[in-house]
Design a protein around this motif. Structure first.
Motif, mmCIF file in Angstrom:
data_model
loop_
_atom_site.group_PDB
_atom_site.id
_atom_site.type_symbol
_atom_site.label_atom_id
_atom_site.label_comp_id
_atom_site.label_asym_id
_atom_site.label_seq_id
_atom_site.Cartn_x
_atom_site.Cartn_y
_atom_site.Cartn_z
ATOM 1 N N LEU A 37 12.879 10.168 -1.261
ATOM 2 C CA LEU A 37 11.934 11.085 -0.632
ATOM 3 C C LEU A 37 11.478 10.549 0.725
ATOM 4 C CD1 LEU A 37 10.091 13.637 -0.887
ATOM 5 C CD2 LEU A 37 8.432 12.186 -2.064
ATOM 6 N N PHE A 38 11.157 9.251 0.772
ATOM 7 C CA PHE A 38 10.712 8.638 2.033
ATOM 8 C C PHE A 38 11.825 8.686 3.082
ATOM 9 C CE2 PHE A 38 7.387 5.784 -0.244
ATOM 10 C CZ PHE A 38 6.436 6.779 -0.096
ATOM 11 N N THR A 47 -7.675 7.627 3.511
ATOM 12 C CA THR A 47 -7.175 8.995 3.334
ATOM 13 C C THR A 47 -8.292 10.018 3.539
ATOM 14 O OG1 THR A 47 -5.571 8.144 1.753
ATOM 15 C CG2 THR A 47 -5.939 10.516 1.743
ATOM 16 N N ARG A 89 0.822 -1.215 0.000
ATOM 17 C CA ARG A 89 0.000 0.000 0.000
ATOM 18 C C ARG A 89 0.857 1.266 0.000
ATOM 19 N NH1 ARG A 89 -1.281 4.041 -0.647
ATOM 20 N NH2 ARG A 89 -3.156 5.231 -0.144
ATOM 21 N N SER A 127 2.298 13.646 5.057
ATOM 22 C CA SER A 127 2.486 12.395 4.327
ATOM 23 C C SER A 127 2.638 11.218 5.296
ATOM 24 C CB SER A 127 3.730 12.510 3.433
ATOM 25 O OG SER A 127 4.205 11.246 3.090
ATOM 26 N N LEU A 162 11.393 7.916 -5.221
ATOM 27 C CA LEU A 162 10.404 7.873 -4.145
ATOM 28 C C LEU A 162 11.058 7.408 -2.841
ATOM 29 C CD1 LEU A 162 7.366 8.245 -3.540
ATOM 30 C CD2 LEU A 162 7.052 5.830 -4.132
ATOM 31 N N ASN A 191 -0.578 10.186 7.001
ATOM 32 C CA ASN A 191 -1.447 9.413 6.098
ATOM 33 C C ASN A 191 -0.917 7.984 5.950
ATOM 34 O OD1 ASN A 191 -3.748 9.262 4.409
ATOM 35 N ND2 ASN A 191 -2.446 9.417 2.596
ATOM 36 N N ARG A 212 12.118 12.163 4.438
ATOM 37 C CA ARG A 212 10.986 12.469 5.313
ATOM 38 C C ARG A 212 11.082 11.730 6.644
ATOM 39 N NH1 ARG A 212 5.976 13.209 0.996
ATOM 40 N NH2 ARG A 212 6.599 15.324 0.437
ATOM 41 N N HIS A 231 2.610 9.613 -4.815
ATOM 42 C CA HIS A 231 2.933 8.431 -4.003
ATOM 43 C C HIS A 231 3.672 8.873 -2.735
ATOM 44 C CE1 HIS A 231 2.525 4.948 -7.130
ATOM 45 N NE2 HIS A 231 1.479 5.754 -7.123
ATOM 46 N N GLY A 232 4.429 9.938 -2.863
ATOM 47 C CA GLY A 232 5.118 10.481 -1.687
ATOM 48 C C GLY A 232 4.132 10.924 -0.610
ATOM 49 N N TYR A 233 2.951 11.333 -1.039
ATOM 50 C CA TYR A 233 1.891 11.708 -0.083
ATOM 51 C C TYR A 233 1.001 10.512 0.267
ATOM 52 C CZ TYR A 233 2.906 16.701 -0.447
ATOM 53 O OH TYR A 233 3.510 17.934 -0.359
ATOM 54 N N HIS A 234 1.360 9.353 -0.226
ATOM 55 C CA HIS A 234 0.602 8.116 0.005
ATOM 56 C C HIS A 234 -0.813 8.165 -0.559
ATOM 57 C CE1 HIS A 234 3.871 6.414 2.223
ATOM 58 N NE2 HIS A 234 3.880 7.411 3.067
ATOM 59 N N LEU A 235 -0.961 8.849 -1.698
ATOM 60 C CA LEU A 235 -2.222 8.736 -2.432
ATOM 61 C C LEU A 235 -2.066 7.575 -3.398
ATOM 62 C CD1 LEU A 235 -3.427 12.333 -3.395
ATOM 63 C CD2 LEU A 235 -3.781 11.049 -1.301
ATOM 64 N N LEU A 236 -3.180 6.883 -3.659
ATOM 65 C CA LEU A 236 -3.157 5.817 -4.666
ATOM 66 C C LEU A 236 -3.267 6.498 -6.023
ATOM 67 C CD1 LEU A 236 -5.476 2.892 -3.487
ATOM 68 C CD2 LEU A 236 -3.003 2.844 -3.817
ATOM 69 N N ALA A 237 -2.213 6.428 -6.801
ATOM 70 C CA ALA A 237 -2.232 7.100 -8.106
ATOM 71 C C ALA A 237 -1.524 6.241 -9.141
ATOM 72 C CB ALA A 237 -1.547 8.459 -8.001
#
Lengths: 165, 117
Positions: free
Chosen positions: A67-68, B53, A41, A105, A64, A108, A71, B104-110
């Motif tokens: 980035l993680f 979300t 997920r 982020s 990515l 979430n 963060r 994806h960095g914001y954890h949205l499903l895209a």
């Protein structure tokens, strides 16, 4: 729980109950969960097309991950300020100016991780906490709610200050 | 931002016009132009619904990432919520990939997908 921004632009979360402080302190742990469903997920497919997905894994995914990583370091740095206030006794910590996006982020991501780790369903999120019989699921739902509170507080604060950097 | 979308969504699409002009040329040129056409085809960035979300968060992320006004971002978020997904941006592949990393960095499903055509 109270949020205020100081003169330097840093955000202070104050009067935190121990349960909230513990929930925020454990965000990095949940984001690093090795549970395959959680990882799937937090690092979802980028495309239906297999070729496009493979290219994404080669070129997009490493970006990515960087980035993680950044963060996570930001979160750990901010969480290192978690302490009991000298007067009054409540717990508090500082989210440094410019760290708002990293926190939004992570909050979430942590909500998703808990949701999956405790096999919760969409209906569970709508339930009143005292109606949840299983203590572990109840605690997970409470933590998801607490994470959501901070998200809402930060969203309101960043909307006011245009600081969702 | 939306000006770019309108250009990509021109019904006279570059793909159709290119294939019409290359049918009578040499095969090598046809292949090259076909590859160019393929490269020029725009990509959709699609955000998908999930039960966790927060709606306010999706709106804020769309405003931040794409620079949309709140009303536009809210409309797109509601489309995600009610229809299960929404095309939030259309354009070239490189920028689509960049947007995907950010989402994806914001954890949205895209996801990203070539525009049909």
């Amino acid at each position: 729980m109270k949020l205020r921004r100081d003169r330097q632009g840093d955000i202070w979360l104050e009067n935190l109950p121990p349960f909230c402080a513990d929930t925020y302190a454990r965000i990095p742990e949940w984001l690093a969960s090795e549970d395959p469903a959680v990882q799937a997920r937090l690092r979802p497919r980028a495309a239906r097309d297999g070729e496009v997905e493979a290219e994404w894994r080669r070129y997009g995914a490493p970006e990515l991950e960087r980035l993680f990583l950044t963060r996570e370091q930001i979160l750990r740095r901010d969480l290192s300020t978690l302490a009991r206030a000298r007067l009054g006794g409540g717990l508090r910590f500082r989210i440094a100016r410019g760290h708002e996006s990293a926190w939004l982020s992570a909050l979430n991501g942590a909500r998703h991780a808990l949701f999956i780790l405790h096999a919760l369903g969409p209906g569970d999120l709508a339930q009143e906490l005292d109606q949840v019989a299983d203590p572990e699921r109840q605690e997970a739902l409470a933590r998801i709610t607490v994470l959501g509170w901070l998200q809402e507080l930060l969203l309101a604060e960043t909307a006011a200050s245009s600081d969702m950097a | 931002m939306w000006g770019i979308d309108s250009r990509w969504q021109d019904p006279r699409g570059a793909g159709a016009s290119d294939s019409a002009t290359t049918t009578e040329t040499r095969p090598g040129r046809v292949a090259a132009e076909s590859a160019e056409t393929e490269l020029a085809r725009p990509w959709n960035v699609i955000v998908h619904d999930d039960p966790v979300t927060l709606m306010s968060y999706v709106t804020a992320v769309l405003m931040k990432v794409f620079g949309y006004e709140r009303t536009r971002a809210y409309t797109l978020m509601m489309e995600v919520h009610t229809r299960g997904s929404s095309i939030v941006w259309t354009g070239d592949r490189e920028r689509a990939e960049t947007y995907l990393v950010t989402l994806h960095g914001y954890h949205l499903l895209a996801t990203m997908d070539r525009v049909d055509g």
